[in-house]
Enzyme design. Structure first.
Site, mmCIF file in Angstrom:
data_model
loop_
_atom_site.group_PDB
_atom_site.id
_atom_site.type_symbol
_atom_site.label_atom_id
_atom_site.label_comp_id
_atom_site.label_asym_id
_atom_site.label_seq_id
_atom_site.Cartn_x
_atom_site.Cartn_y
_atom_site.Cartn_z
ATOM 1 N N PRO A 9 0.290 -1.096 0.132
ATOM 2 C CA PRO A 9 -0.385 0.284 -0.414
ATOM 3 C C PRO A 9 0.525 1.300 -0.411
ATOM 4 O O PRO A 9 2.031 1.260 0.831
ATOM 5 C CB PRO A 9 -0.567 -0.291 1.147
ATOM 6 C CG PRO A 9 -0.203 -1.237 1.825
ATOM 7 C CD PRO A 9 0.321 -2.125 0.785
ATOM 8 N N ASN A 10 0.415 2.319 -0.884
ATOM 9 C CA ASN A 10 0.585 3.299 -0.781
ATOM 10 C C ASN A 10 2.272 3.178 -1.945
ATOM 11 O O ASN A 10 2.734 4.736 -2.379
ATOM 12 C CB ASN A 10 1.420 3.586 0.117
ATOM 13 C CG ASN A 10 -0.045 4.176 1.870
ATOM 14 O OD1 ASN A 10 -1.348 4.657 1.031
ATOM 15 N ND2 ASN A 10 -0.346 3.815 2.275
ATOM 16 N N ARG A 17 4.409 11.030 -2.551
ATOM 17 C CA ARG A 17 4.571 11.037 -0.738
ATOM 18 C C ARG A 17 5.808 11.548 -0.567
ATOM 19 O O ARG A 17 6.994 10.485 -0.583
ATOM 20 C CB ARG A 17 4.305 9.834 -0.870
ATOM 21 C CG ARG A 17 4.188 8.815 0.154
ATOM 22 C CD ARG A 17 4.122 7.175 0.426
ATOM 23 N NE ARG A 17 3.709 6.465 1.905
ATOM 24 C CZ ARG A 17 4.361 5.789 1.709
ATOM 25 N NH1 ARG A 17 4.052 4.843 0.988
ATOM 26 N NH2 ARG A 17 4.375 5.128 3.288
ATOM 27 N N TYR A 22 11.140 8.922 0.942
ATOM 28 C CA TYR A 22 11.558 7.624 -0.241
ATOM 29 C C TYR A 22 11.424 8.137 -1.688
ATOM 30 O O TYR A 22 12.051 7.758 -2.022
ATOM 31 C CB TYR A 22 10.052 7.314 -0.081
ATOM 32 C CG TYR A 22 8.672 7.220 0.974
ATOM 33 C CD1 TYR A 22 9.591 5.895 2.143
ATOM 34 C CD2 TYR A 22 8.230 7.929 1.544
ATOM 35 C CE1 TYR A 22 9.284 5.824 2.528
ATOM 36 C CE2 TYR A 22 7.024 6.926 2.993
ATOM 37 C CZ TYR A 22 7.635 5.857 3.358
ATOM 38 O OH TYR A 22 7.648 5.157 4.651
ATOM 39 N N ASN A 74 8.138 -4.894 -0.709
ATOM 40 C CA ASN A 74 7.955 -4.119 -0.303
ATOM 41 C C ASN A 74 6.590 -3.871 0.450
ATOM 42 O O ASN A 74 5.938 -3.692 -0.555
ATOM 43 C CB ASN A 74 8.300 -2.614 -0.906
ATOM 44 C CG ASN A 74 8.503 -1.928 0.216
ATOM 45 O OD1 ASN A 74 7.680 -1.364 1.538
ATOM 46 N ND2 ASN A 74 8.964 -0.837 -0.113
ATOM 47 N N ALA A 77 3.674 -0.407 5.190
ATOM 48 C CA ALA A 77 2.873 -0.454 6.261
ATOM 49 C C ALA A 77 2.575 -1.169 6.382
ATOM 50 O O ALA A 77 2.779 -1.938 8.005
ATOM 51 C CB ALA A 77 1.768 0.915 6.177
ATOM 52 N N GLU A 98 12.478 -9.412 1.698
ATOM 53 C CA GLU A 98 11.821 -7.521 2.209
ATOM 54 C C GLU A 98 12.440 -6.487 1.787
ATOM 55 O O GLU A 98 13.840 -6.455 2.272
ATOM 56 C CB GLU A 98 10.762 -8.290 3.734
ATOM 57 C CG GLU A 98 10.636 -6.857 4.004
ATOM 58 C CD GLU A 98 10.181 -7.040 6.048
ATOM 59 O OE1 GLU A 98 10.408 -8.307 6.339
ATOM 60 O OE2 GLU A 98 9.890 -6.272 6.252
ATOM 61 N N HIS A 100 12.585 -2.634 2.340
ATOM 62 C CA HIS A 100 12.176 -1.095 2.361
ATOM 63 C C HIS A 100 13.447 0.207 1.508
ATOM 64 O O HIS A 100 14.248 -0.023 1.737
ATOM 65 C CB HIS A 100 11.903 -1.019 3.908
ATOM 66 C CG HIS A 100 11.315 -1.685 3.985
ATOM 67 N ND1 HIS A 100 9.892 -1.705 4.503
ATOM 68 C CD2 HIS A 100 11.904 -3.089 5.338
ATOM 69 C CE1 HIS A 100 9.342 -2.949 5.054
ATOM 70 N NE2 HIS A 100 10.383 -3.465 5.735
ATOM 71 N N ARG A 107 13.725 5.070 12.174
ATOM 72 C CA ARG A 107 12.234 5.870 11.950
ATOM 73 C C ARG A 107 11.521 5.045 13.128
ATOM 74 O O ARG A 107 11.910 4.789 14.320
ATOM 75 C CB ARG A 107 11.519 5.794 10.656
ATOM 76 C CG ARG A 107 12.602 5.898 9.901
ATOM 77 C CD ARG A 107 11.852 5.418 8.712
ATOM 78 N NE ARG A 107 10.746 6.421 8.469
ATOM 79 C CZ ARG A 107 9.537 5.891 7.581
ATOM 80 N NH1 ARG A 107 10.169 5.198 6.486
ATOM 81 N NH2 ARG A 107 8.229 7.182 7.226
HETATM 82 O O1 LIG Z 1 4.796 2.306 2.945
HETATM 83 C C1 LIG Z 1 5.780 2.186 3.591
HETATM 84 C C2 LIG Z 1 7.492 2.524 3.006
HETATM 85 C C3 LIG Z 1 8.244 1.345 3.529
HETATM 86 O O2 LIG Z 1 8.609 -0.219 3.381
HETATM 87 C C4 LIG Z 1 9.802 1.799 3.028
HETATM 88 O O3 LIG Z 1 9.756 1.287 1.927
HETATM 89 O O4 LIG Z 1 10.413 2.306 3.332
HETATM 90 C C5 LIG Z 1 8.722 1.837 5.114
HETATM 91 C C6 LIG Z 1 6.727 1.678 5.822
HETATM 92 O O5 LIG Z 1 7.570 1.418 6.641
HETATM 93 C C7 LIG Z 1 6.286 2.745 5.156
HETATM 94 O O6 LIG Z 1 5.248 2.553 5.993
#
Ligand SMILES: O=C1C[C@@](O)(C(=O)O)C[C@@H](O)[C@@H]1O
Length: 379
Positions: A9-10, A17, A22, A74, A77, A98, A100, A107
């Site tokens: 998501p997102n 964003r 990011y 990735n 959240a 995984e 990020h 963070r």
């Molecule tokens: O959506 C994201 C992006 C993320 O996965 C990252 O790529 O740094 C880190 C997560 O905490 C966050 O909710």
């Protein structure tokens, strides 16, 4: 090699964003960057992003037994709370790394924990778009072999598991001295569990299975009021937790000497177990091990009577990688701790299973248990 680049998501909002965290590339630009970086290498990509947990679960499931060799994931959240996605990753044989963009460990407090990492081969965090690149490089370097860091145990972990197994063995011997025909499954379970605790178990690896008669035909039988009766097999699957490591053993005991189909099923199970234990070696795939056990069981006339995989990895968790099942194309490596647990189950009649847990060494499979593979018969 084919890899799925999966985003949660997102991440479709990248570029817009929080660019200070990011970066200012969109997801499409990151995907292009990935394609360009690896354009001369032997790898193809599928890209998928969703904001919906269920869709992501289903996408991960779809990689099982597919042409996808690995997932670079990735989870956004979902990383911090989605047990559904963690379970999805655990459900498939596809290795997952995984990633990020940001360094989640530096963070907010809630971001420091990943509930998904546990089921993954590794985590790369904080390299921006190069987190994806690094994960892909790991896949390429390992050429599809097992990357499963956790499945390769340290010598210390191997020793701890041997100790755990000793506790389980002692408990089994103590229980065996007390079990008699006429007892219920629950009574047997109670004796065994008390003996495990008395010998130093910190807890149980899973709910102890005791199944007799037709109940034993369920590989996950729940102990109840069924009474051990002459002519029956009793499947006892049990494990201790010791210094955080799980043991895992199954023995089938017989009430009176078995005959006919029951005896044949026992011989098939024992032969399947011992064949794989003798033949398994570093470099075989989980699928090859499983298929070999099925061949033996089929030869005894019990085709289709083993509805589960041959075995699984064991460690801090009772089910770890590698999975010895038709879906595991990854190769076994030194210091994998695995179970070998073939069985024959005839619905409405009986079940039989023989399981040892042990370590894979250069010399093959070294079982941890000292409990016999011979017929165990009670009156
Ligand atoms: O959506 C994201 C992006 C993320 O996965 C990252 O790529 O740094 C880190 C997560 O905490 C966050 O909710």
């Amino acid at each position: 090699m084919k890899l799925l680049i999966l985003n949660g998501p997102n991440l479709d909002m990248l570029g817009v964003r929080e660019p200070d965290i990011y970066g200012d590339l969109t997801l499409a630009e990151i995907n292009d960057y990935i394609e360009n970086t690896f354009k001369d290498q032997d790898v193809t990509f599928e890209f998928f992003q969703s904001n919906h947990e269920g869709e992501l679960v289903e996408k991960i499931h779809s990689t099982h037994d597919s042409d996808i060799d690995g997932i670079v994931y990735n989870p956004g959240a979902h990383t911090h709370y989605s047990y559904a996605l963690r379970d999805a990753v655990s459900s498939v044989s596809t290795p997952v790394i995984e990633v990020h963009l940001s360094d989640i460990k530096s963070r907010d407090e809630f971001r420091k924990k990943s509930v998904i990492a546990f089921a993954c081969e590794g985590q790369i965090s904080g390299l921006g778009k190069d987190s994806y690149v690094k994960a892909i490089e790991i896949f390429l370097k390992n050429e599809g072999d097992v990357l499963w860091q956790r499945s390769v145990k340290t010598d210390e972990e191997v020793e701890t598991l041997k100790e755990a197994q000793k506790i389980a063995d002692k408990a089994f011997f103590e229980m065996f001295g007390q079990v008699k025909s006429g007892m219920t499954e629950l009574e047997v379970k109670d004796i065994l569990e008390k003996a495990m605790l008395a010998n130093g178990a910190e807890g149980f690896s899973f709910p102890t299975i005791v199944g007799t008669g037709p109940n034993a035909a369920d590989p996950h039988a729940i102990a109840g009021e069924n009474v051990l009766d002459s002519g029956q097999s009793v499947v006892i699957d049990f494990g201790v937790i010791y210094k955080g490591m799980c043991s895992d053993t199954t023995r089938t005991i017989f009430v009176g000497r078995p005959h006919g189909e029951l005896l044949r099923a026992w011989l098939a199970t024992k032969d399947a177990h011992e064949t794989v234990a003798r033949e398994v070696k570093i470099g075989m795939t989980g699928k090859q091990c499983h298929d070999r056990s099925i061949e033996v069981i089929d030869d005894y006339g019990f085709a289709g009577c083993m509805p589960h995989g041959l075995g699984h990895g064991v460690g801090r968790d009772i089910h770890e990688k590698p999975v010895l099942s038709p879906r595991c194309r990854a190769k076994l490596v030194k210091n994998n701790i695995i179970t070998i647990e073939p069985g024959v189950y005839i619905q409405g009649k009986f079940g039989i299973r023989l399981e040892d847990c042990g370590v894979l060494t250069e010399n093959g499979f070294e079982s941890f248990t000292s409990i016999t593979h011979d017929l165990i018969v009670i009156d």
